[in-house]
Scaffold this motif. Structure first.
Motif, PDB file in Angstrom:
ATOM      1  N   ALA A 134      17.594  31.675  42.931  1.00 51.79           N
ATOM      2  CA  ALA A 134      16.156  31.787  42.686  1.00 51.79           C
ATOM      3  C   ALA A 134      15.365  31.338  43.907  1.00 51.79           C
ATOM      4  O   ALA A 134      14.327  31.920  44.242  1.00 51.79           O
ATOM      5  N   ILE A 146      15.202  34.142  46.486  1.00 56.39           N
ATOM      6  CA  ILE A 146      14.289  35.198  46.051  1.00 56.39           C
ATOM      7  C   ILE A 146      12.848  34.742  46.282  1.00 56.39           C
ATOM      8  O   ILE A 146      12.008  35.506  46.763  1.00 56.39           O
ATOM      9  N   ASP A 171       9.490  36.244  49.158  1.00 56.26           N
ATOM     10  CA  ASP A 171       8.045  36.383  48.938  1.00 56.26           C
ATOM     11  C   ASP A 171       7.250  35.419  49.805  1.00 56.26           C
ATOM     12  O   ASP A 171       6.211  35.775  50.367  1.00 56.26           O
ATOM     13  N   PRO A 190       9.818  33.309  36.911  1.00 52.23           N
ATOM     14  CA  PRO A 190      10.069  34.696  37.329  1.00 52.23           C
ATOM     15  C   PRO A 190      11.247  34.825  38.298  1.00 52.23           C
ATOM     16  O   PRO A 190      12.009  35.796  38.233  1.00 52.23           O
ATOM     17  N   TYR A 191      11.404  33.838  39.162  1.00 49.32           N
ATOM     18  CA  TYR A 191      12.501  33.865  40.126  1.00 49.32           C
ATOM     19  C   TYR A 191      13.837  33.617  39.419  1.00 49.32           C
ATOM     20  O   TYR A 191      14.846  34.227  39.757  1.00 49.32           O
ATOM     21  N   ALA A 197      14.443  34.410  36.292  1.00 45.62           N
ATOM     22  CA  ALA A 197      14.728  35.625  35.525  1.00 45.62           C
ATOM     23  C   ALA A 197      15.336  36.700  36.430  1.00 45.62           C
ATOM     24  O   ALA A 197      16.276  37.397  36.033  1.00 45.62           O
ATOM     25  N   GLU A 198      14.801  36.826  37.629  1.00 47.05           N
ATOM     26  CA  GLU A 198      15.330  37.794  38.595  1.00 47.05           C
ATOM     27  C   GLU A 198      16.773  37.450  38.957  1.00 47.05           C
ATOM     28  O   GLU A 198      17.625  38.334  39.045  1.00 47.05           O
ATOM     29  N   THR A 199      17.046  36.166  39.119  1.00 49.07           N
ATOM     30  CA  THR A 199      18.400  35.727  39.430  1.00 49.07           C
ATOM     31  C   THR A 199      19.353  36.061  38.290  1.00 49.07           C
ATOM     32  O   THR A 199      20.467  36.533  38.522  1.00 49.07           O
ATOM     33  N   ARG A 200      18.906  35.821  37.050  1.00 51.32           N
ATOM     34  CA  ARG A 200      19.756  36.142  35.893  1.00 51.32           C
ATOM     35  C   ARG A 200      20.059  37.628  35.826  1.00 51.32           C
ATOM     36  O   ARG A 200      21.172  38.040  35.506  1.00 51.32           O
ATOM     37  N   LYS A 201      19.053  38.456  36.151  1.00 52.69           N
ATOM     38  CA  LYS A 201      19.251  39.911  36.144  1.00 52.69           C
ATOM     39  C   LYS A 201      20.272  40.304  37.204  1.00 52.69           C
ATOM     40  O   LYS A 201      21.190  41.087  36.940  1.00 52.69           O
ATOM     41  N   TRP A 202      20.128  39.765  38.407  1.00 53.47           N
ATOM     42  CA  TRP A 202      21.070  40.059  39.489  1.00 53.47           C
ATOM     43  C   TRP A 202      22.464  39.549  39.158  1.00 53.47           C
ATOM     44  O   TRP A 202      23.463  40.177  39.489  1.00 53.47           O
ATOM     45  N   ASP A 213      24.207  41.924  36.761  1.00 58.28           N
ATOM     46  CA  ASP A 213      24.645  43.099  37.509  1.00 58.28           C
ATOM     47  C   ASP A 213      25.877  42.771  38.360  1.00 58.28           C
ATOM     48  O   ASP A 213      26.818  43.563  38.443  1.00 58.28           O
TER      49      ASP A 213
END
Length: 126
Positions: A42, A45, A49, A85-86, A88-93, A96
């Motif tokens: 996170a 990520i 930004d 939000p960061y 959540a993005e890490t969990r999504k990655w 995958d």
């Protein structure tokens, strides 16, 4: 020749040859390029930004050090809600990544079993 250098490559004093240590390049070349890469955390990520924002605010800064220092300080000051939000993005990655990793393991296992079968077939007698 006592005390002098010999022309042959030196082994140790007892005449035992040293093991050849693999170089970093040899180890690096052995890695599989198809293997799934682990996802960014996170913080990294967030830093993507933050770098863009920092460069817009400080266009004359050419060094990376102040960006990293300011980014670390900013990350420490963020609340859990701001970090969400960061995360959540890490969990999504990460999800995958696990899918790709499982597919890679299956593919490698299938390739290994195919090689083993073909090797065994060389020695089978009909």
């Amino acid at each position: 020749m006592i005390g002098g250098k010999s022309d042959a490559k030196a082994d140790n004093m007892h005449g035992v040859k040293k093991k050849v240590v693999e170089t970093k390049k040899a180890k690096k070349a052995a890695k599989d390029p198809d293997k799934a890469k682990s996802p960014a955390s996170a913080f990294f990520i967030f830093m993507e930004d933050f770098r863009k924002q920092f460069k817009e605010e400080n266009p004359k800064n050419k060094s990376k050090v102040p960006i990293h220092i300011a980014g670390g300080e900013k990350w420490k000051q963020l609340s859990d809600a701001e970090k969400a939000p960061y995360m959540a993005e890490t969990r999504k990655w990460l999800a995958d990544y696990h899918k790709k990793k499982d597919a890679y393991k299956k593919r490698v296992a299938a390739e290994d079993s195919d090689e083993e079968k073909s090797y065994k077939s060389l020695f089978e007698v009909d």
